[in-house]
Scaffold this active site. Structure first.
Site, PDB file in Angstrom:
ATOM      1  N   THR A   1       0.846  -1.189   0.000  1.00 41.14           N
ATOM      2  CA  THR A   1       0.000   0.000   0.000  1.00 41.14           C
ATOM      3  C   THR A   1       0.884   1.244   0.000  1.00 41.14           C
ATOM      4  O   THR A   1       1.917   1.268   0.666  1.00 41.14           O
ATOM      5  CB  THR A   1      -0.957   0.019   1.217  1.00 41.14           C
ATOM      6  OG1 THR A   1      -1.779   1.184   1.154  1.00 41.14           O
ATOM      7  CG2 THR A   1      -0.202   0.017   2.531  1.00 41.14           C
TER       8      THR A   1
ATOM      9  N   HIS B   1       2.731 -11.426  14.339  1.00 47.27           N
ATOM     10  CA  HIS B   1       3.820 -11.967  15.151  1.00 47.27           C
ATOM     11  C   HIS B   1       3.587 -13.432  15.512  1.00 47.27           C
ATOM     12  O   HIS B   1       4.510 -14.128  15.964  1.00 47.27           O
ATOM     13  CB  HIS B   1       3.970 -11.126  16.428  1.00 47.27           C
ATOM     14  CG  HIS B   1       5.356 -11.150  16.996  1.00 47.27           C
ATOM     15  ND1 HIS B   1       6.350 -11.968  16.519  1.00 47.27           N
ATOM     16  CD2 HIS B   1       5.906 -10.457  18.030  1.00 47.27           C
ATOM     17  CE1 HIS B   1       7.456 -11.781  17.220  1.00 47.27           C
ATOM     18  NE2 HIS B   1       7.212 -10.870  18.143  1.00 47.27           N
TER      19      HIS B   1
END
Length: 422
Positions: free
Chosen positions: A341, A393
């Site tokens: 993006t 994560h």
């Protein structure tokens, strides 16, 4: 006479919203001509007429939620077709007319009116098809249900919870409903304008909230010296455009190729979490975020490892045009493995991009800004760009995330190395 029905949209899409009627009652429509535009969670779909004729009637209005298979319009061979069926019930009406003079007839008519209003209110409520069916079976007005969904969408569990409440609570709920929907004094004075969110905006909001709630998202940052890639682009852009039928050489192809190379080296950034399993994708389909009037969409550039710079630039330009023209298909939007993006086109200096769906990584590009940087023992003014990698994560460790972003940085700062990675 032909019925216009909501077509099968996609496996995961069961309903849509009437965005715009392209043909009005009384207008002629040809076979295969578009008659209505539907807005779904992902894309806008134009529905065609299977027969030529005249639009006789709209059975749903703009803004209404409609389900797959639902009849939304009638097309007849001539404008006179709709009048004939309407005139047929006239004798029954005459036979029933005397009944109106019987005792209790007026009272029955008045009792039916609220039921019609209640049905119309239920149809305006946003609800899943299963919830609507259950509400009908239980005789519950959808408008009286208080959904848990922050976007106001009624689900099956909301209907079941409402049905299990004591009957004594029902009058109180109905009495409070008008108060909740009543316009505020600021709205009445025009100081506040209430605007209904589009279906796509509602979906974007819902998906973003789900990502924040269901992932362990972190963001790591770096900065890239854009000197070399800007110089290369400046030298080659005219010849590139001439050699490739007007296709322009932008920065997105450099970043797409750099990301693809980094995904090969760090395969867990190209993965997806499925329960307790990791799906390591052996393909490189990169989503490129495109801003439209109705919100951000992410069409997919397929097989970026097999495309050259010109093919990537052409794909991006084609998808961006389709997005702006509302011509993207479901196939254009599904199956991506990573997303890029570019908030820099709007002047963003730094941001933390949010993950896209089930993907575990997204790269955020930002505006190029000249800044003083240390080059050896001297200070120079260089065009610099901050880049950000947001990642899940649960799947990606810090070493992989930092290594991935560092590799993207190195490849952009040494763009000739991208040729060796192709």
């Amino acid at each position: 006479m032909a019925e216009i029905k909501v077509p099968e949209l996609a496996e995961s899409i069961t309903e849509g919203t009437i965005a715009q009627w392209l043909k009005q009652p009384g207008e002629t429509v040809e076979k295969g001509e578009f008659i209505v535009e539907l807005e779904t969670d992902k894309v806008n779909v134009e529905v065609i007429s299977e027969e030529a004729g005249v639009v006789q009637e709209h059975l749903a209005q703009e803004g209404d939620t409609v389900e797959v298979g639902q009849v939304i319009a009638i097309v007849g061979a001539s404008s006179g077709e709709s009048a004939a069926p309407a005139a047929a019930p006239a004798p029954e009406a005459k036979e029933e007319a005397p009944a109106a003079s019987q005792p209790g007839a007026t009272m029955e008519a008045k009792e039916e009116a609220p039921a019609v209003e209640e049905q119309a209110s239920s149809e305006r409520t946003i609800a899943s098809p299963a919830a609507r069916k259950l509400a009908r079976e239980k005789g519950i007005d959808l408008a009286a249900i208080s959904p848990v969904d922050p976007m106001g969408r009624v689900r099956v569990q909301d209907v079941e919870a409402h049905g299990s409440k004591p009957a004594a609570n029902a009058p109180a709920q109905k009495a409070e409903a008008p108060k909740a929907s009543a316009p505020s004094s600021d709205e009445e004075s025009g100081r506040i304008v209430r605007e209904k969110m589009s279906r796509r905006r509602q979906t974007i909001a819902k998906r973003l909230l789900e990502v924040r709630q269901n992932t362990a998202m972190l963001t790591t940052f770096n900065e890239i010296d854009m000197t070399n890639v800007m110089a290369l682009r400046s030298r080659k852009k005219d010849k590139f455009q001439q050699d490739h039928d007007g296709t322009r050489l932008g920065f997105m192809s450099f970043f797409t190729k750099a990301v693809t190379a980094a995904l090969k080296k760090y395969p867990y950034v190209n993965a997806e979490l499925d329960g307790t399993d990791l799906l390591l994708k052996q393909f490189y389909d990169v989503g490129i975020a495109v801003s439209t009037e109705e919100g951000l969409v992410v069409p997919i550039v397929r097989d970026t490892d097999k495309k050259n710079f010109a093919e990537i630039e052409a794909s991006i330009a084609d998808l961006a045009k389709k997005a702006r023209d509302k011509k993207l298909s479901i196939a254009d939007m599904t199956g991506g493995s990573f997303t890029i993006t570019n908030g820099g086109v709007f002047g963003s200096l730094m941001s933390t991009p949010i993950l896209n769906g089930t993907q575990v990584g997204i790269l955020g590009m930002h505006t190029i800004q000249k800044r003083p940087v240390a080059i050896g023992d001297s200070i120079e003014i260089r065009p610099m760009m901050y880049v950000a990698l947001s990642y899940d994560h649960r799947v990606i460790d810090g070493s992989d995330s930092v290594g991935f972003l560092k590799m993207v940085k190195d490849l952009i700062e040494n763009p000739e190395d991208l040729l060796l990675e192709s």
